[in-house]
Design a protein around this motif. Structure first.
Motif, PDB file in Angstrom:
ATOM      1  N   ILE A 158       0.853  -1.179   0.000  1.00 34.16           N
ATOM      2  CA  ILE A 158       0.000   0.000   0.000  1.00 34.16           C
ATOM      3  C   ILE A 158       0.890   1.230   0.000  1.00 34.16           C
ATOM      4  N   SER A 159       0.507   2.164  -0.789  1.00 36.71           N
ATOM      5  CA  SER A 159       1.333   3.353  -0.957  1.00 36.71           C
ATOM      6  C   SER A 159       0.404   4.559  -1.015  1.00 36.71           C
ATOM      7  N   GLY A 160       0.767   5.597  -0.350  1.00 36.01           N
ATOM      8  CA  GLY A 160      -0.099   6.780  -0.401  1.00 36.01           C
ATOM      9  C   GLY A 160       0.554   7.987   0.228  1.00 36.01           C
ATOM     10  N   ARG A 174      -4.629  19.793  -4.956  1.00 43.17           N
ATOM     11  CA  ARG A 174      -4.225  19.278  -3.647  1.00 43.17           C
ATOM     12  C   ARG A 174      -4.931  17.940  -3.461  1.00 43.17           C
ATOM     13  N   PHE A 175      -4.188  16.877  -3.300  1.00 37.94           N
ATOM     14  CA  PHE A 175      -4.879  15.600  -3.158  1.00 37.94           C
ATOM     15  C   PHE A 175      -3.996  14.567  -2.467  1.00 37.94           C
ATOM     16  N   TRP A 176      -4.618  13.504  -2.089  1.00 37.63           N
ATOM     17  CA  TRP A 176      -3.934  12.327  -1.572  1.00 37.63           C
ATOM     18  C   TRP A 176      -4.113  11.223  -2.599  1.00 37.63           C
ATOM     19  N   ASP A 177      -3.055  10.519  -2.851  1.00 36.67           N
ATOM     20  CA  ASP A 177      -3.241   9.358  -3.715  1.00 36.67           C
ATOM     21  C   ASP A 177      -2.992   8.084  -2.924  1.00 36.67           C
ATOM     22  N   VAL A 178      -3.683   7.042  -3.339  1.00 29.86           N
ATOM     23  CA  VAL A 178      -3.593   5.746  -2.674  1.00 29.86           C
ATOM     24  C   VAL A 178      -3.449   4.679  -3.741  1.00 29.86           C
ATOM     25  N   ILE A 179      -2.440   3.857  -3.583  1.00 24.74           N
ATOM     26  CA  ILE A 179      -2.247   2.713  -4.474  1.00 24.74           C
ATOM     27  C   ILE A 179      -2.158   1.480  -3.589  1.00 24.74           C
ATOM     28  N   MET A 217      -6.141   5.318  -6.938  1.00 23.10           N
ATOM     29  CA  MET A 217      -7.127   6.388  -6.779  1.00 23.10           C
ATOM     30  C   MET A 217      -6.455   7.634  -6.217  1.00 23.10           C
ATOM     31  N   PHE A 218      -7.060   8.749  -6.433  1.00 19.69           N
ATOM     32  CA  PHE A 218      -6.678   9.909  -5.665  1.00 19.69           C
ATOM     33  C   PHE A 218      -7.909  10.719  -5.317  1.00 19.69           C
ATOM     34  N   ALA A 219      -7.798  11.396  -4.204  1.00 25.49           N
ATOM     35  CA  ALA A 219      -8.931  12.163  -3.704  1.00 25.49           C
ATOM     36  C   ALA A 219      -8.424  13.537  -3.328  1.00 25.49           C
TER      37      ALA A 219
END
Lengths: 704, 295
Positions: free
Chosen positions: A322-324, A341-346, A369-371
């Protein structure tokens, strides 16, 4: 004669069942940085549980008595027809790349040339666009690959174990990319004592410290910052350029590896990068009122990445990742503004299941994804390729997107089998399904690859498969793009042969054919809905690689690609791809002279890129600029590119300190390679623009 | 996924600054009127607006100039509802409202038109025009084919306006009270159709000398868009001779309406005409001109 150490770990034996035996080297393990009892990455195609009880039945017969102590070094057997692997020691010595591992893959066949400091995206593989390639860091796609302009990649190459490049027909394990895959693999921190490294060069400087902190845990920390702004501000006269760019970048990496036991290893990566670009305009840009005033750009991200590799049983391996982290992207040019401006999650989970000595299954799922939020004022995005000269930025109609929440979410799953009906034949059927949550689209891509070891020195290989790629998030946003736009896909086929001439010389020849369907292309004039799945493409070619490795530090590559890549937009006639390069020849070599001296050179000859003539221009009275009216898109070609780069390195050992100085000179004979044309304000006059002139870079590196 | 939308300008400018080197002689300069060129287009309504409403009549005015200032041309013109394209010359939807040929006399050409009643407020108005110093201008659907009947080079023009709506209307910049100073002297503005002379009343300047100008724009040049910011004005500078410091000046929405620039007089004596075309970025356009005498 095969000489294996039975107690080293039977992992290697299982590996052999799946691979081509390549080399048995006694006593070289430490030099190559791989411990004898270290299990190979479970992600390697042939990796099997380390506690497996022995070789697959029938693979090693009783007559092959394993009685000698030795170390086996086995190439991971690719499940793709072609996977080109370059290890860290090779990567950092390729002349003309400044020791940058990701840049080094440009010496391989199938990779198009991009001009220096003008491509900060992934490499262009097999006639495809940059954004069709997937670049992974230990399985996680990265938000930015290179610091501004592609000077240096964001991750310190000294902390990489290898870079693997699959130009096409890649495995079902990955998706969302219609082209190829480049995967950088991070190495574990050294565990044999504390080490430090400091490198100073004209372009940037970095430091690394690493070592064990407990018996089971080791740590590496690294940081780098550019020096270019310092030289620009202090040594370049203010009036030397009309426009002066001073890129400032920094990055950092932290790696912690902890081995719980023989079955479980946790690796934690912390890394990040930030780039700032300041453009100083003494006066306005004469031809474009939009390029006036201060211009700022800031791009950056921070990531935490956890990787847990486990052997769940004798027959099942598991990899979880998991990476983010947060990321930002700000750009401003006068009235143009872009802020994200966002956070990404892989996230990724995959399992390898060894059903028998002839059947292995790999299955898993991943999520990208990114939010976050973004706002935008600027021209409507356009298709990234096949657009001739647009004219001034001021001449485009601007769109304004107020702060908008974004959550592009793309989950996927795959199943892949590796079948060995006979020891010499590997068949890899697979299928991958991806869902684009924000576009409500499914894609299902079947893929197949095969390798047949006809003899110990000859391998035939081939592959065929579908590769889907979803639109970028902004291509399906209201106002900016077309919410009804669908993923596009490629059909990729390849066939080739690998021939080992001697232990040190290998030849690899492979042909490929690639077809694009439903490419996203602009509507006429960029009118709403701006993008439509109304484009096609085709590329075909032949790649040749001759690899000569007389010793660990001496190597030579001859890479040649003959190819053609074409596109059709809407019902327009077929045209050349922007980076269609008929001939790509790269000759690269390093030679270990002894006594710490290593010399290297790289010569490249590449066909000129296609270009589009401007037939005339129409005055845009709304902005006081001119709209260029293009002739046949990519109807002519720039002159061929050629360049020689050299590198000389000398290492001194002073007690426990190793001191390496190097001089790298790019474009040694100062070839004036034409990279494009510069136009007058009304496009009635033009002149050639040449690429990078001779460019020396001197550096010194100390290692403890 | 890429999280940034690429702007060619940033990449191109960075590339220019970092690595690319143009070769050859400098390209021609946009501020210098070396041949006949269009300088601006505007819509004129009786109330000073630049945005005609459906059913309303307006005039379109086109400004041209050449190496000696005012010019005469023959012009073919189309006015139509245009597609909402992102870039490039206007593309007409259906039959143009106006398709006619007019004469440009003393730099300005004028044509009247009415916005059809059925046009939706907020729609785009497109102007397509081709001018000819010699020959008869001809417009076709493809700008590549615009021509002067085989005689001379066509001068092609595109312009976008907007049909007034409840949420959008715009004034042309008002420049009546604008003033221009050179050192301690004030320069008098003149009609764009006036040929430059060295007659009495025209400021004399020394050949080859670099002069500092200050243009103080009329307070009505800029409309307020919010409590603390108005329109961003783009001023385009042109001269028939000499070297202006730059072609474009930008006055930000909160800045004083003052533009400072320099001009280096030519080494040859003679009359020089200069133009300042002011755009508000929302379809509003206005222009000024004045003469100088180089001795």
């Amino acid at each position: 004669m095969r000489t294996l150490r039975r107690n080293a770990t039977t992992t290697f034996l299982i590996s052999l069942a799946w691979s081509t035996w390549t080399e048995v080297v006694q006593g070289q393990t430490a030099e190559r940085g791989q411990e004898a009892d270290e299990q190979p990455k479970a992600e390697d195609a042939s990796a099997a549980p380390a506690s497996a009880s022995g070789p697959p039945p029938g693979f090693l017969d009783d007559e092959e008595e394993l009685e000698f102590e030795a170390v086996a070094e086995v190439e991971a057997p690719p499940r793709e027809p072609t996977k080109r692997v370059m290890e860290q020691e090779q990567l950092t010595r390729i002349p003309g790349t400044r020791g940058d591992a990701l840049r080094a893959i440009e010496v391989m066949p199938g990779v198009a040339r991009t001009q220096f400091a003008a491509n900060d995206g992934p490499p262009l593989l097999r006639g495809g666009s940059s954004w069709e390639s997937l670049v992974l860091l230990d399985g996680a796609p990265v938000p930015l690959i290179y610091h501004f302009g592609g000077l240096t990649s964001f991750f310190n190459s000294q902390l990489l174990e290898s870079v693997e490049m699959t130009p096409g027909n890649y495995s079902s394990r990955y998706g969302r990319a219609a082209g190829g895959v480049v995967e950088a693999r991070v190495r574990d921190p050294k565990s044999d004592g504390f080490h430090a490294m400091l490198e100073l060069s004209a372009i940037d400087s970095f430091a690394i410290v690493e070592g064990p902190i407990t018996k089971k845990t080791s740590v590496a920390l690294a940081a780098r910052r550019s020096n270019i702004d310092f030289f620009f501000k202090n040594f370049v006269p203010d009036d030397a350029y009309q426009v002066m760019a001073a890129p400032i970048y920094w990055d950092y990496q932290g790696i912690v590896t902890h081995r719980f036991n023989e079955r479980h290893k946790l690796r934690t990566l912390v890394y990040g990068s930030q780039d700032s670009l300041e453009l100083y305009y003494g006066d306005s840009a004469q031809e474009d009122p939009a390029l006036q005033g201060s211009i700022d750009a800031r791009l950056g991200f921070h990531r935490l990445q956890l990787e847990l590799d486990s052997q769940l049983s004798d027959k099942v391996t598991q990899q979880l990742m998991i990476s983010g982290g947060p990321a930002l992207g700000d750009q401003q040019i006068g009235q143009l503004r872009q802020k994200m401006r966002f956070w990404d999650v892989i996230a990724r989970a995959q399992w390898g299941i060894f059903l028998s000595d002839a059947v292995r299954l790999d299955t898993g799922m991943d999520l990208v994804m990114f939010a976050g939020k973004g706002e935008y004022t600027g021209p409507a995005p356009a298709q990234g390729e096949g657009n001739p000269e647009f004219g001034a930025l001021a001449g485009e109609r601007y769109l304004t997107i107020e702060e908008t929440g974004l959550v592009p979410t793309r989950p996927g799953a795959f199943l892949e089998a590796s079948l060995r009906p006979v020891a010499s034949l590997l068949l890899v059927p697979g299928v991958r399904a991806d869902y684009v949550l924000d576009g409500d689209d499914w894609t299902v891509d079947p893929r197949f690859a095969a390798r047949w070891d006809a003899t110990r020195s000859t391998t035939f290989k081939g592959g065929v498969g579908l590769y889907s790629q979803p639109p970028e998030y902004y291509e399906i946003m209201d106002d900016l793009g077309n919410p009804d736009a669908k993923p596009f896909r490629t059909l990729q086929t390849s066939f080739g042969v690998e021939q080992k001439i001697t232990d040190a010389i290998k030849v690899d020849v492979e042909g490929f054919y690639k077809r694009w369907y439903d490419r996203l292309v602009d509507t006429e004039g960029g009118a709403p809905p701006r993008f439509e799945n109304d484009g096609r493409g085709r590329a075909y070619g032949l790649e040749t690689l001759i690899e000569i490795r007389p010793s660990a530090k001496s190597q030579a590559f001859l890479a040649y690609t003959l190819s053609r890549s074409e596109r059709q937009d809407r019902d327009d006639p077929w045209r050349l791809f922007d980076y269609d390069q008929t001939h790509i020849l790269s000759l690269t070599g390093n030679y270990d002279l002894g006594k710490g001296w290593i010399v290297g050179a790289r010569f490249r000859y590449v066909s000129g890129n296609p270009t589009t003539a401007i037939e005339k221009a129409v005055y845009d009275a709304s902005t006081d600029t001119y709209f260029p009216v293009a002739g046949e898109v990519n109807g002519s070609r720039l002159p061929a590119f050629h360049q020689l780069d050299v590198r000389v390195e000398k290492r001194f050992d002073i007690g426990p300190v190793g001191l390496t100085t190097y001089l790298e000179v790019m474009n040694v004979y100062n070839a004036k390679n034409r990279e494009g044309r510069s136009y007058s304000f009304d496009y009635s006059e033009s002149q050639g623009v040449t690429g990078m002139p001779i460019f020396p870079n001197l550096g010194i590196r100390g290692e403890l | 996924m890429n999280f940034e939308i690429q702007w060619r300008g940033v990449a191109a400018t960075a590339a220019v600054g970092l690595s690319l080197v143009a070769c050859g002689d400098p390209l021609k300069d946009g501020q210098l009127l070396e041949e006949v060129r269009p300088l601006g287009v505007r819509f004129e309504l009786e109330n000073g607006l630049s945005t005609p409403a459906p059913g309303e009549s307006a005039e379109v005015v086109l400004l041209f100039a050449g190496p000696t200032g005012p010019v005469d041309l023959r012009l073919a013109l189309e006015i139509c509802q245009a597609e909402e394209t992102a870039r490039g010359t206007p593309i007409c939807i259906g039959t143009p409202w106006v398709a006619q040929k007019i004469d440009v006399v003393g730099s300005e050409g004028r044509a009247s038109f009415s916005v059809p009643e059925h046009i939706e407020p907020g729609s785009r108005i497109g102007i397509r025009a081709v001018g000819c110093e010699t020959g008869e201008p001809e417009l076709t659907s493809d700008p590549l084919d615009w021509n002067c009947g085989g005689q001379g080079e066509p001068i092609e023009v595109g312009f976008d306006g907007v049909v007034r709506s409840g949420s959008f209307e715009n004034q042309n910049p008002r420049l009546v009270q604008s003033r221009l100073f050179v050192a301690d002297a004030e320069i008098t503005f003149e009609d764009v159709g006036v040929r430059p002379t060295c007659e009495e009343g025209v400021l004399e300047v020394e050949a080859g000398k670099k002069l500092e100008f200050q243009l103080r724009l009329d307070p009505g040049a800029r409309e307020e868009l919010s409590d603390d910011a108005g329109e961003i004005l783009q001023i385009s500078h042109f001269s028939t001779a000499g070297l202006l410091e730059r072609q474009f000046s930008i006055v930000d929405g909160s800045e004083d309406l003052v533009v400072d620039f320099t001009w280096k007089a030519p080494k040859e004596s003679g009359a020089v005409k200069q133009y300042a075309v002011v755009r508000d970025g929302r379809g509003g356009v206005a222009w000024l001109s004045y003469s100088l005498c180089v001795q």
